[in-house]
Write an enzyme that holds these catalytic residues in place. Sequence first.
Site, PDB file in Angstrom:
ATOM      1  CE  LYS A 123      -1.765   2.178   3.330  1.00  0.00           C
ATOM      2  NZ  LYS A 123      -1.633   3.488   4.036  1.00  0.00           N
ATOM      3  CB  VAL A 124       3.753   2.363   2.055  1.00  0.00           C
ATOM      4  CG1 VAL A 124       4.883   3.400   1.921  1.00  0.00           C
ATOM      5  CG2 VAL A 124       3.027   2.557   3.378  1.00  0.00           C
TER       6      VAL A 124
END
Length: 296
Positions: A224-225
Amino acid sequence: METGAIPIDELAGGLDPYLTLESGQSYRWRRSDGEMYGGERNPDAWYETVVDGEVIRTRARDGVLEWESTTDADTLLGRLLRLDDDLEAIAADAPADALIRDAYEAHRGMRLVEDPPFATLIAFICSAQMRVRRIHRMVDALAREYGTAVEFDGRTSHDFPTPDRLAGATEADLRDLGLGYRAPYVLETARMVADGEAHPADARELDYEPAREYLTRFVGVGDKVADCVLLFSLGFDEAVPLDTWIRKAIAEYYPECDRGSYAATSRAIRERFGGAYAGYHQTYVFHFMRTGISDV
């Protein structure tokens, strides 16, 4: 001081700085009234950032995007706020979908940003389990404590710290700034970049999924990051970060896209959102869901 003005009606699809800079994409801008991510719009307030030692301030008033800077900032501002994007064409590219349609209608003029890669990487490492205003405060604290001070128009601003400078901090120092358990992740990632082991900008040369995989080598960076860095810094407009709000949208509106794993769900929602501009559409849906407007 250099100054300039850009008529907003010359920008395809317009521009709303408040939506663009306070929608959870960027944490390197500050607001002159001190209320960044405070929830209220203030058209008189300037947004300010520092990039490579150059200060730039901008605001939109009376149909004009005004700017002040230590340099001729037309090109820099155009890159940071992606002023060449044709929002009308991007919105028209979106799938015929009620949620996406209503999100674009509610947030007209919101553009993707293109922030510097290292600062973006550190900001989203700090973002884990944090609200946007708290993330902004952390990133701002890092800049004040370790970044280079730049004087402009009687005020002191701070560039984001270099990897070398940030890697020289201690875990205790960063915990004192409020980073908590993220402190060792930030330190090790800064060390990796400072030592030449890896740099987030190198992902720009890869295809999308290999680029995401490349970024996960940094400590504290999951899929996600990595997707956030790709979308808000490196120009991967197809990236769809699966954060809490997008997962909520999937559960409520696109349950068929939930395939169990991050990789499979990511592919499914990218296809559902139309591919090349899936990340643009995601950003509108994210902000639409986060601000509680959605009643589709």
